[in-house]
Design an enzyme around this catalytic site. Structure first.
Site, PDB file in Angstrom:
ATOM      1  N   TYR A 285       0.850  -1.188   0.000  1.00 25.08           N
ATOM      2  CA  TYR A 285       0.000   0.000   0.000  1.00 25.08           C
ATOM      3  C   TYR A 285       0.888   1.241   0.000  1.00 25.08           C
ATOM      4  CZ  TYR A 285      -4.235   2.678   0.967  1.00 25.08           C
ATOM      5  OH  TYR A 285      -5.310   3.537   0.872  1.00 25.08           O
ATOM      6  N   TYR A 335      -5.590   4.702  -7.925  1.00 26.18           N
ATOM      7  CA  TYR A 335      -5.837   4.723  -6.481  1.00 26.18           C
ATOM      8  C   TYR A 335      -7.204   4.122  -6.200  1.00 26.18           C
ATOM      9  CZ  TYR A 335      -6.179   6.533  -1.688  1.00 26.18           C
ATOM     10  OH  TYR A 335      -6.308   6.651  -0.330  1.00 26.18           O
TER      11      TYR A 335
END
Length: 386
Positions: A285, A335
Site C-alpha cells: 500500500y 488509487y
C-alpha cells in the site's frame, strides 16, 4: 471437498478521470466483470462484501443493483485502505467453512469531478473537527496528508531518512508503471523530477503522494475445487493477518516509526507456511512513498531504520531483485485503496503481467494500510496450493 480459498475472478472498470458515473455504478460493473472473468454466471455469486471510499454510497444496496437473490453472506467492511485485504480474509473464511461458495469483494469510488483538482475531493471530505482534533487542526494538522507528513518527519528525524530516499521509491514505481497499460501516469521520472515537484506538505513533494481515481475493482473468492472448472488459473490465498495498533499521539508512541505490518506480516507468513525469503513479489500500500518504506522495514525486508539505504540500493525497480508495486502502485497507476495492490497481486500470481511480469511469483505478499497507520491487513497469495 477441497474448500481451500482461491481468488478466481478479477474485475477492473475503466479507472482515473472517468466522469459521469457514480460509485455504485462502478461497483456493479466491477462485480459483473469479475464474475465474467471467472467464468461464473452472476447468479452463482452467493456472497457480497463491499467497501467504499469518499462517496460512502456503495453498501448493502449493491445486492439490489446487481439483482442478486438469496445471498448467504452480505456485509459492508470498513477499515479504509486495509479493507480489501480484510474482505478477502472474511470471504476466505466463509468459503472454507461452507458458509458461501462464491463471494464477491468490491471497492468503488468516484471522488473526481470535472474541472476540479483531485486534492480538493479529499480536502472537502472531512467534517469540522471537534475536541482534541480541533486543537490539531488549529495548528495545521487537518488532513491525512499532514498526519502522514508528521509520521514521515518523525522517521526522518529518528533514522536520518531523506527526501531523496523517498524519491527513489517514486522513480522505481514509475518505471514499473511505464510497463502497465492501465497506469494513469506512465512517463518515466528521475530523482531530479521528484525533487523539483511542488511541495504538498513538507516533507512530501507532489510525487510522494498517491493519485486520486474514479472507478471500481472486484475479486471473486471461491473454493479450490470449484476453481478447477472455472476460466482463470486460481490464485491461492495461503495466509492472512490483520493489525490495528491504536497509536496514541503522545510521548512514548511508536507513531511514524512502526506500522501494523510488523504484526500482520509475520502472522500471514506463518499461516502460509513460508518465510520472507520466499517472497518474490510485494504489492505494498503506497498512499505516500513513506508508507512503502516503513512497510518494507516492518515486514522485515530490511532492518528498522535502514529503509532509506534499502530503497536506494536499486532493489525495487524492474531491474531489481525484489519486485515491489509492479503495476506502478497508487503513486503512478491508480488509487483504488487496498484494491490497487490486491488487483496487481492477482495479475502477478496468474503470470499475466506481460512486460511487467515478475520472474519469481511463487509467493506474493500484499499489504493494505488504513487510516493514518491505524489499520493493516496482509495477504499471502500464490499460484500454487499449500
Amino acid at each position: 471437498m477441497n474448500r481451500a480459498p482461491v481468488i478466481a475472478g478479477l474485475g477492473i472498470t475503466e479507472l482515473g478521470k472517468v466522469y459521469g458515473r457514480s460509485a455504485p455504478e462502478f461497483a456493479a460493473e466491477a462485480v459483473r466483470l469479475a464474475a465474467a472473468d471467472a467464468g461464473l454466471d452472476l447468479a452463482e455469486v452467493d456472497g457480497l462484501l463491499t467497501n467504499t471510499g469518499l462517496s460512502r454510497d456503495v453498501g448493502l444496496g449493491l445486492q439490489r443493483d446487481l439483482g442478486l437473490r438469496d445471498l448467504r453472506l452480505l456485509s459492508e467492511v470498513q477499515a479504509y485502505g486495509s479493507s480489501a485485504g480484510a474482505m478477502v480474509q472474511y470471504a476466505s473464511m466463509a468459503v472454507s467453512c461452507g458458509m458461501a461458495d462464491a463471494v464477491a469483494c468490491v471497492f468503488a469510488d468516484a471522488p473526481l469531478k470535472e474541472r476540479s483538482p483531485g486534492g480538493s475531493a479529499y480536502a472537502s471530505a472531512g467534517r469540522a473537527p471537534k475536541g482534541w482534533q480541533g486543537l490539531a487542526a488549529a495548528s495545521g494538522i487537518s488532513s491525512a496528508t499532514t498526519m502522514y507528513a508528521l509520521a514521515a518527519r518523525r522517521h526522518m528525524t529518528t533514522y536520518g531518512t531523506t527526501s531523496e530516499q523517498f524519491g527513489a521509491i517514486a522513480v522505481a514505481q514509475r518505471a514499473w508503471a511505464a510497463r502497465n497499460p492501465l497506469a494513469q501516469l506512465r512517463e518515466p521520472i528521475t530523482l531530479a523530477d521528484h525533487q523539483a515537484s511542488r511541495w504538498i506538505t513538507e516533507p512530501f513533494h507532489l510525487l510522494d503522494c498517491c493519485l486520486v481515481s474514479n472507478g471500481g475493482v472486484a475479486v471473486i473468492v471461491t473454493s479450490a475445487d470449484r476453481a478447477v472448472h472455472l476460466r482463470q488459473p486460481p490464485v491461492h490465498v495461503l495466509g492472512w493477518g490483520q493489525a490495528h495498533p491504536g497509536h496514541v499521539m503522545g510521548r512514548g508512541s511508536e507513531f511514524g516509526l512502526v506500522s501494523g505490518a510488523a504484526i500482520s506480516g509475520p502472522a500471514a507468513l506463518k499461516m502460509a507456511g513460508v518465510t520472507l525469503s520466499d517472497v518474490g513479489v510485494a504489492e505494498l500500500y503506497d498512499c505516500y512513498t513513506y508508507t512503502v518504506l516503513v512497510s518494507l522495514e516492518d515486514y522485515g525486508f530490511c532492518a528498522k531504520g535502514e529503509g532509506g539505504d534499502f530503497v536506494t540500493s536499486g532493489v525495487l525497480g524492474p531491474e531489481g531483485s525484489l519486485a515491489v508495486n509492479t503495476g506502478g502502485g497508487q503513486l503512478s497507476s491508480y488509487y483504488m485503496w487496498g484494491m490497487t495492490p490486491l488487483s496487481e497481486a492477482v495479475v502477478q500470481a496468474r503470470g499475466q503481467g506481460g512486460d511487467r511480469q515478475a520472474a519469481r511469483n511463487d509467493v506474493v505478499l500484499v499489504s493494505g494500510n488504513g487510516g493514518v497507520l491505524d489499520h493493516h491487513s496482509t495477504l499471502v497469495l500464490s499460484p500454487h496450493a499449500r
